[in-house]
Design a protein around this motif. Structure first.
Motif, PDB file in Angstrom:
ATOM      1  N   LYS A  13       0.826  -1.206   0.000  1.00 14.91           N
ATOM      2  CA  LYS A  13       0.000   0.000   0.000  1.00 14.91           C
ATOM      3  C   LYS A  13       0.862   1.258   0.000  1.00 14.91           C
ATOM      4  CE  LYS A  13      -3.865   2.290   0.433  1.00 14.91           C
ATOM      5  NZ  LYS A  13      -4.664   2.538  -0.750  1.00 14.91           N
ATOM      6  N   ASP A  14       2.024   1.177   0.615  1.00 18.72           N
ATOM      7  CA  ASP A  14       2.911   2.330   0.746  1.00 18.72           C
ATOM      8  C   ASP A  14       4.104   2.165  -0.195  1.00 18.72           C
ATOM      9  OD1 ASP A  14       4.505   4.427   1.503  1.00 18.72           O
ATOM     10  OD2 ASP A  14       4.720   3.801   3.594  1.00 18.72           O
ATOM     11  N   ASN A  15       4.142   2.956  -1.262  1.00 15.88           N
ATOM     12  CA  ASN A  15       5.223   2.848  -2.250  1.00 15.88           C
ATOM     13  C   ASN A  15       6.596   3.143  -1.658  1.00 15.88           C
ATOM     14  OD1 ASN A  15       3.693   2.025  -4.439  1.00 15.88           O
ATOM     15  ND2 ASN A  15       3.210   4.118  -5.050  1.00 15.88           N
ATOM     16  N   GLU A  16       6.648   3.846  -0.543  1.00 11.85           N
ATOM     17  CA  GLU A  16       7.925   4.152   0.098  1.00 11.85           C
ATOM     18  C   GLU A  16       8.625   2.884   0.601  1.00 11.85           C
ATOM     19  OE1 GLU A  16       9.349   7.238   0.260  1.00 11.85           O
ATOM     20  OE2 GLU A  16       7.681   7.831  -1.026  1.00 11.85           O
ATOM     21  N   SER A  17       7.882   1.789   0.740  1.00 12.78           N
ATOM     22  CA  SER A  17       8.460   0.550   1.255  1.00 12.78           C
ATOM     23  C   SER A  17       9.132  -0.290   0.171  1.00 12.78           C
ATOM     24  CB  SER A  17       7.385  -0.274   1.961  1.00 12.78           C
ATOM     25  OG  SER A  17       6.350  -0.592   1.050  1.00 12.78           O
ATOM     26  N   SER A  18       9.069   0.144  -1.065  1.00 13.96           N
ATOM     27  CA  SER A  18       9.626  -0.637  -2.178  1.00 13.96           C
ATOM     28  C   SER A  18      11.103  -0.944  -2.012  1.00 13.96           C
ATOM     29  CB  SER A  18       9.421   0.098  -3.509  1.00 13.96           C
ATOM     30  OG  SER A  18       8.061   0.268  -3.774  1.00 13.96           O
ATOM     31  N   GLN A  19      11.871   0.024  -1.571  1.00  9.30           N
ATOM     32  CA  GLN A  19      13.308  -0.184  -1.410  1.00  9.30           C
ATOM     33  C   GLN A  19      13.586  -1.239  -0.340  1.00  9.30           C
ATOM     34  OE1 GLN A  19      15.569   3.367  -0.697  1.00  9.30           O
ATOM     35  NE2 GLN A  19      17.517   2.332  -1.011  1.00  9.30           N
ATOM     36  N   SER A  20      12.846  -1.209   0.748  1.00  2.00           N
ATOM     37  CA  SER A  20      13.025  -2.209   1.806  1.00  2.00           C
ATOM     38  C   SER A  20      12.673  -3.609   1.305  1.00  2.00           C
ATOM     39  CB  SER A  20      12.150  -1.873   3.014  1.00  2.00           C
ATOM     40  OG  SER A  20      12.531  -0.644   3.567  1.00  2.00           O
ATOM     41  N   ILE A  21      11.580  -3.708   0.572  1.00  2.00           N
ATOM     42  CA  ILE A  21      11.163  -5.002   0.024  1.00  2.00           C
ATOM     43  C   ILE A  21      12.236  -5.541  -0.915  1.00  2.00           C
ATOM     44  CG2 ILE A  21       9.502  -6.160  -1.488  1.00  2.00           C
ATOM     45  CD1 ILE A  21       7.389  -4.166  -0.361  1.00  2.00           C
ATOM     46  N   ASN A  22      12.703  -4.720  -1.828  1.00  2.00           N
ATOM     47  CA  ASN A  22      13.715  -5.164  -2.786  1.00  2.00           C
ATOM     48  C   ASN A  22      15.008  -5.575  -2.094  1.00  2.00           C
ATOM     49  OD1 ASN A  22      12.214  -4.975  -5.157  1.00  2.00           O
ATOM     50  ND2 ASN A  22      12.597  -2.787  -5.305  1.00  2.00           N
ATOM     51  N   SER A  23      15.382  -4.882  -1.051  1.00  2.00           N
ATOM     52  CA  SER A  23      16.587  -5.228  -0.308  1.00  2.00           C
ATOM     53  C   SER A  23      16.456  -6.614   0.332  1.00  2.00           C
ATOM     54  CB  SER A  23      16.849  -4.165   0.762  1.00  2.00           C
ATOM     55  OG  SER A  23      17.949  -4.515   1.541  1.00  2.00           O
ATOM     56  N   ILE A  24      15.317  -6.884   0.938  1.00  2.00           N
ATOM     57  CA  ILE A  24      15.083  -8.186   1.555  1.00  2.00           C
ATOM     58  C   ILE A  24      15.043  -9.283   0.498  1.00  2.00           C
ATOM     59  CG2 ILE A  24      13.422  -9.576   2.857  1.00  2.00           C
ATOM     60  CD1 ILE A  24      12.665  -6.904   4.309  1.00  2.00           C
ATOM     61  N   LEU A  25      14.361  -9.031  -0.611  1.00  2.00           N
ATOM     62  CA  LEU A  25      14.299 -10.033  -1.678  1.00  2.00           C
ATOM     63  C   LEU A  25      15.688 -10.336  -2.221  1.00  2.00           C
ATOM     64  CD1 LEU A  25      11.072  -8.953  -3.600  1.00  2.00           C
ATOM     65  CD2 LEU A  25      11.369 -10.909  -2.064  1.00  2.00           C
ATOM     66  N   HIS A  26      16.529  -9.328  -2.297  1.00  2.00           N
ATOM     67  CA  HIS A  26      17.899  -9.541  -2.774  1.00  2.00           C
ATOM     68  C   HIS A  26      18.664 -10.484  -1.834  1.00  2.00           C
ATOM     69  CE1 HIS A  26      21.611  -8.751  -4.875  1.00  2.00           C
ATOM     70  NE2 HIS A  26      22.191  -8.502  -3.705  1.00  2.00           N
ATOM     71  N   GLU A  27      18.434 -10.365  -0.530  1.00  4.89           N
ATOM     72  CA  GLU A  27      19.077 -11.261   0.443  1.00  4.89           C
ATOM     73  C   GLU A  27      18.739 -12.726   0.179  1.00  4.89           C
ATOM     74  OE1 GLU A  27      18.525 -10.448   4.663  1.00  4.89           O
ATOM     75  OE2 GLU A  27      18.046  -8.369   4.123  1.00  4.89           O
ATOM     76  N   TYR A  28      17.535 -12.986  -0.324  1.00  3.25           N
ATOM     77  CA  TYR A  28      17.044 -14.345  -0.532  1.00  3.25           C
ATOM     78  C   TYR A  28      17.013 -14.728  -2.015  1.00  3.25           C
ATOM     79  CZ  TYR A  28      15.779 -14.278   4.357  1.00  3.25           C
ATOM     80  OH  TYR A  28      15.835 -14.225   5.728  1.00  3.25           O
ATOM     81  N   SER A  29      17.723 -13.990  -2.843  1.00  3.77           N
ATOM     82  CA  SER A  29      17.654 -14.197  -4.295  1.00  3.77           C
ATOM     83  C   SER A  29      18.075 -15.596  -4.728  1.00  3.77           C
ATOM     84  CB  SER A  29      18.488 -13.141  -5.029  1.00  3.77           C
ATOM     85  OG  SER A  29      19.854 -13.260  -4.674  1.00  3.77           O
ATOM     86  N   GLN A  30      18.929 -16.263  -3.963  1.00  2.61           N
ATOM     87  CA  GLN A  30      19.360 -17.603  -4.341  1.00  2.61           C
ATOM     88  C   GLN A  30      18.217 -18.610  -4.309  1.00  2.61           C
ATOM     89  OE1 GLN A  30      22.220 -17.882  -1.098  1.00  2.61           O
ATOM     90  NE2 GLN A  30      21.174 -19.721  -0.370  1.00  2.61           N
TER      91      GLN A  30
END
Length: 82
Positions: A13-30
């Protein structure tokens, strides 16, 4: 270690959270098989689905980290166990 296949549904709902989401997803990218994001302008939300193959504790941790971000909701659906 045994892995599970799952889909993590994320509603943002909050577009400001996109960077946090992408950072976490990058941690689990494998573990991530694929990802799809859909902006739904009519409701002013973004819908993200993550296909993942990982140990169940990694999936739970990933979904939990994302779910704790302000303005974000997650749900996880697992494939049946063998």
């Amino acid at each position: 270690m045994e892995t599970r296949t799952a889909i993590i549904a994320i509603i943002v709902k909050d577009n400001e959270s996109s960077q946090s989401i992408n950072s976490i997803l990058h941690e689990y990218s494998q573990y991530i098989i694929g990802r799809m994001g859909i902006p739904y302008h009519k409701k002013d939300v973004n819908i993200i689905s993550i296909a993942i193959d990982a140990p169940q504790d990694k999936i739970n941790t990933l979904a939990g980290k994302i779910g704790r971000i302000e303005g974000v909701t997650t749900k996880t659906v697992y494939s049946p166990e063998d």
